[in-house]
Design a protein around this motif. Sequence first.
Motif, PDB file in Angstrom:
ATOM      1  N   ASN A 240       3.635 -31.153   1.376  1.00  0.00           N
ATOM      2  CA  ASN A 240       3.119 -31.749   2.549  1.00  0.00           C
ATOM      3  C   ASN A 240       3.071 -30.654   3.833  1.00  0.00           C
ATOM      4  OD1 ASN A 240       2.914 -34.755   2.629  1.00  0.00           O
ATOM      5  ND2 ASN A 240       4.961 -34.398   1.706  1.00  0.00           N
TER       6      ASN A 240
ATOM      7  N   ARG B  54       0.887 -34.664   6.035  1.00  0.00           N
ATOM      8  CA  ARG B  54      -0.042 -35.044   5.168  1.00  0.00           C
ATOM      9  C   ARG B  54       0.001 -34.281   3.944  1.00  0.00           C
ATOM     10  NH1 ARG B  54      -5.577 -34.665   7.702  1.00  0.00           N
ATOM     11  NH2 ARG B  54      -6.223 -35.795   6.124  1.00  0.00           N
ATOM     12  N   PRO B  55      -0.216 -35.005   2.771  1.00  0.00           N
ATOM     13  CA  PRO B  55      -0.130 -34.400   1.256  1.00  0.00           C
ATOM     14  C   PRO B  55      -1.313 -33.456   0.984  1.00  0.00           C
ATOM     15  CG  PRO B  55      -0.847 -36.585   1.175  1.00  0.00           C
ATOM     16  CD  PRO B  55      -0.235 -36.463   2.600  1.00  0.00           C
TER      17      PRO B  55
ATOM     18  N   ASP C  38      -4.261 -40.687   1.527  1.00  0.00           N
ATOM     19  CA  ASP C  38      -3.318 -41.337   1.535  1.00  0.00           C
ATOM     20  C   ASP C  38      -3.349 -42.822   1.942  1.00  0.00           C
ATOM     21  OD1 ASP C  38      -0.271 -41.827   0.811  1.00  0.00           O
ATOM     22  OD2 ASP C  38       0.445 -40.653   2.804  1.00  0.00           O
TER      23      ASP C  38
END
Length: 163
Positions: free
Chosen positions: A115, A119-120, A130
């Motif tokens: 992350n 946010r990934p 996501d």
Amino acid sequence: MKLYLAGPDVFRPDAMAWADAARQSCARFGHTALIPLDGVETTAPGIYHANIELIRSADAVLANLNPFRGCEPDSGTCVEVGFALALDKPVIGYLAEQENTIERVARIEGGPLENRAGRPVDRRGLHVEDFGLPLNLMLAVPAQIVIGGLAEALAQLPAKPRG
């Protein structure tokens, strides 16, 4: 109904056997399969135009949206789905796994995603959608997505009465 079967199955080593089985599955549900392998074209432009005409003649598109050569569906299949959607044809996509995009990318890339700023991101540092959807929103929102294979996708269509 005439059903265009989109997907990377045409690249399988047993593609002709797959096509025969897919035709039989569609017929059991009272439908006719339109399969890109049934054409006579051998050039890239010829195959493209023949497949576009098959999609135009179809009542609906059933699309194998399983990952192909990476984390995402086959790019040609995505074009076929987009074309069908532009023609306002129903699209049913099928996936073997019940998972969201983050889970799929982590599974295929071999571990949890990092992350950054909440946010990934994937292994290359690119953000991963996501929204909790099984595919990119441009596929998952307009197409009906089912878990399973061709039979599960066929089960979502109204059957034509036999006889």
